[in-house]
Write a protein that holds these residues in place. Structure first.
Motif, PDB file in Angstrom:
ATOM      1  N   CYS A  94     -34.737  -7.416 -34.159  1.00 27.13           N
ATOM      2  CA  CYS A  94     -34.202  -6.654 -33.390  1.00 27.13           C
ATOM      3  C   CYS A  94     -35.208  -5.807 -32.505  1.00 27.13           C
ATOM      4  O   CYS A  94     -35.581  -4.862 -33.048  1.00 27.13           O
ATOM      5  CB  CYS A  94     -33.113  -5.637 -33.877  1.00 27.13           C
ATOM      6  SG  CYS A  94     -31.685  -6.715 -34.855  1.00 27.13           S
ATOM      7  N   PRO A  95     -34.961  -6.072 -31.285  1.00 20.31           N
ATOM      8  CA  PRO A  95     -36.112  -5.278 -30.155  1.00 20.31           C
ATOM      9  C   PRO A  95     -35.982  -3.796 -30.320  1.00 20.31           C
ATOM     10  O   PRO A  95     -36.761  -3.138 -30.120  1.00 20.31           O
ATOM     11  CB  PRO A  95     -35.951  -6.247 -28.813  1.00 20.31           C
ATOM     12  CG  PRO A  95     -34.837  -6.685 -28.901  1.00 20.31           C
ATOM     13  CD  PRO A  95     -34.100  -6.915 -30.391  1.00 20.31           C
ATOM     14  N   SER A  96     -34.565  -3.311 -30.375  1.00 23.74           N
ATOM     15  CA  SER A  96     -34.458  -1.873 -30.302  1.00 23.74           C
ATOM     16  C   SER A  96     -34.553  -1.158 -31.529  1.00 23.74           C
ATOM     17  O   SER A  96     -34.703   0.030 -31.560  1.00 23.74           O
ATOM     18  CB  SER A  96     -32.929  -1.750 -29.856  1.00 23.74           C
ATOM     19  OG  SER A  96     -32.545  -2.415 -28.549  1.00 23.74           O
ATOM     20  N   VAL A  97     -34.785  -1.968 -32.548  1.00 25.47           N
ATOM     21  CA  VAL A  97     -35.077  -1.305 -34.108  1.00 25.47           C
ATOM     22  C   VAL A  97     -36.637  -0.946 -34.259  1.00 25.47           C
ATOM     23  O   VAL A  97     -37.482  -1.784 -34.210  1.00 25.47           O
ATOM     24  CB  VAL A  97     -34.862  -2.056 -35.330  1.00 25.47           C
ATOM     25  CG1 VAL A  97     -35.098  -1.539 -36.661  1.00 25.47           C
ATOM     26  CG2 VAL A  97     -33.133  -2.406 -35.218  1.00 25.47           C
ATOM     27  N   ILE A  98     -36.684   0.379 -34.642  1.00 19.45           N
ATOM     28  CA  ILE A  98     -38.201   0.786 -34.428  1.00 19.45           C
ATOM     29  C   ILE A  98     -38.726   1.186 -35.904  1.00 19.45           C
ATOM     30  O   ILE A  98     -39.942   1.081 -36.155  1.00 19.45           O
ATOM     31  CB  ILE A  98     -38.531   1.842 -33.356  1.00 19.45           C
ATOM     32  CG1 ILE A  98     -37.540   3.284 -33.677  1.00 19.45           C
ATOM     33  CG2 ILE A  98     -38.323   1.799 -32.023  1.00 19.45           C
ATOM     34  CD1 ILE A  98     -37.952   4.508 -33.038  1.00 19.45           C
ATOM     35  N   ARG A  99     -37.729   1.394 -36.734  1.00 19.02           N
ATOM     36  CA  ARG A  99     -38.038   1.592 -38.297  1.00 19.02           C
ATOM     37  C   ARG A  99     -36.841   1.199 -38.885  1.00 19.02           C
ATOM     38  O   ARG A  99     -35.699   1.160 -38.361  1.00 19.02           O
ATOM     39  CB  ARG A  99     -38.434   3.086 -38.577  1.00 19.02           C
ATOM     40  CG  ARG A  99     -39.174   3.603 -37.808  1.00 19.02           C
ATOM     41  CD  ARG A  99     -40.719   4.086 -38.099  1.00 19.02           C
ATOM     42  NE  ARG A  99     -41.303   3.945 -39.507  1.00 19.02           N
ATOM     43  CZ  ARG A  99     -41.837   4.861 -40.153  1.00 19.02           C
ATOM     44  NH1 ARG A  99     -41.869   6.071 -39.521  1.00 19.02           N
ATOM     45  NH2 ARG A  99     -42.164   4.841 -41.384  1.00 19.02           N
ATOM     46  N   CYS A 100     -37.036   0.742 -40.026  1.00 18.47           N
ATOM     47  CA  CYS A 100     -35.941   0.259 -41.147  1.00 18.47           C
ATOM     48  C   CYS A 100     -36.382   0.370 -42.552  1.00 18.47           C
ATOM     49  O   CYS A 100     -37.658   0.088 -42.981  1.00 18.47           O
ATOM     50  CB  CYS A 100     -35.777  -1.208 -40.682  1.00 18.47           C
ATOM     51  SG  CYS A 100     -34.329  -1.789 -41.774  1.00 18.47           S
ATOM     52  N   PHE A 101     -35.661   1.194 -43.378  1.00 14.67           N
ATOM     53  CA  PHE A 101     -35.895   1.494 -44.674  1.00 14.67           C
ATOM     54  C   PHE A 101     -34.791   0.808 -45.495  1.00 14.67           C
ATOM     55  O   PHE A 101     -33.764   1.029 -45.326  1.00 14.67           O
ATOM     56  CB  PHE A 101     -35.900   2.763 -44.742  1.00 14.67           C
ATOM     57  CG  PHE A 101     -37.070   3.788 -44.096  1.00 14.67           C
ATOM     58  CD1 PHE A 101     -38.462   3.703 -44.520  1.00 14.67           C
ATOM     59  CD2 PHE A 101     -36.460   4.146 -43.032  1.00 14.67           C
ATOM     60  CE1 PHE A 101     -39.283   4.168 -43.672  1.00 14.67           C
ATOM     61  CE2 PHE A 101     -37.785   4.666 -42.034  1.00 14.67           C
ATOM     62  CZ  PHE A 101     -38.904   4.997 -42.482  1.00 14.67           C
ATOM     63  N   LEU A 102     -35.068   0.105 -46.794  1.00 11.99           N
ATOM     64  CA  LEU A 102     -34.028  -0.240 -47.817  1.00 11.99           C
ATOM     65  C   LEU A 102     -34.059   1.246 -48.607  1.00 11.99           C
ATOM     66  O   LEU A 102     -34.860   1.847 -49.106  1.00 11.99           O
ATOM     67  CB  LEU A 102     -34.828  -1.285 -48.582  1.00 11.99           C
ATOM     68  CG  LEU A 102     -34.029  -1.710 -49.811  1.00 11.99           C
ATOM     69  CD1 LEU A 102     -32.597  -1.925 -49.460  1.00 11.99           C
ATOM     70  CD2 LEU A 102     -34.801  -2.605 -50.585  1.00 11.99           C
ATOM     71  N   MET A 103     -32.772   1.341 -48.881  1.00 14.59           N
ATOM     72  CA  MET A 103     -32.649   2.854 -49.201  1.00 14.59           C
ATOM     73  C   MET A 103     -32.108   2.598 -50.779  1.00 14.59           C
ATOM     74  O   MET A 103     -31.456   1.721 -51.067  1.00 14.59           O
ATOM     75  CB  MET A 103     -31.563   3.538 -48.700  1.00 14.59           C
ATOM     76  CG  MET A 103     -31.758   3.769 -47.206  1.00 14.59           C
ATOM     77  SD  MET A 103     -33.549   4.569 -46.978  1.00 14.59           S
ATOM     78  CE  MET A 103     -32.789   6.268 -47.494  1.00 14.59           C
ATOM     79  N   ALA A 104     -32.220   3.701 -51.722  1.00 14.90           N
ATOM     80  CA  ALA A 104     -31.603   3.674 -52.949  1.00 14.90           C
ATOM     81  C   ALA A 104     -30.564   4.837 -52.885  1.00 14.90           C
ATOM     82  O   ALA A 104     -30.659   5.995 -53.133  1.00 14.90           O
ATOM     83  CB  ALA A 104     -32.643   4.181 -54.059  1.00 14.90           C
TER      84      ALA A 104
END
Length: 159
Positions: A94-104
């Protein structure tokens, strides 16, 4: 990647690089009291150990017309390995996503999106995010302004 012991000169070098990642070995050496060749050896060692994970230019998103930051909490319909992997592969494209975190947490992922404005985010929501595999729910929050943006505090290494 190997584990390394960090001494006070390494910390000084890390601080100097965090301030100016483009500084030459000569300039860095002057700042921390080492020769350029000693700085080069230490920097290479810090890179090999993983303490320096890379170098990048910090792009001014507002200067590119991307003045709206959106924090998106995403819940998937399944937490199976296949679902997580499919989502992560797709969100990375996704070009608009600048960061992504898997969360607990209650939400599976926290995603930061750069958009031009709210209308642009509506397009991103509809065309990019809602079409990601296994998405069950999206919750979006709009950042009013950025308060802190800094590199890793080097002093945290000594705690």
């Amino acid at each position: 990647m190997r584990e390394t012991t960090v001494d006070s000169l390494d910390l000084k070098l890390l601080r100097a690089l965090a301030e100016d990642g483009r500084a030459s070995h000569v300039v860095l050496g002057d700042r921390i009291g080492l020769s350029a060749s000693a700085v080069a050896r230490r920097q290479r060692s810090l890179e090999e150990s993983g303490l320096i994970a890379g170098y990048r230019a910090v792009i001014g998103l507002k200067a590119l017309g991307l003045g709206t930051t959106v924090i998106v909490r995403i819940t998937l319909d399944s937490q199976s390995e296949e679902a997580l992997s499919a989502f992560e592969t797709a969100v990375a494209r996704c070009p608009s996503v600048i960061r992504c975190f898997l969360m607990a947490a209650a939400d599976d992922y926290l995603v930061l999106v750069a958009a031009r404005d709210i209308a642009d985010y509506e397009r991103i929501h509809t065309v990019e995010l809602s079409r990601l595999p296994h998405v069950a729910r999206l919750q979006s929050s709009f950042a009013l302004r950025e308060v802190v943006d800094r590199p890793m505090p080097i002093d945290a290494l000594t705690r």
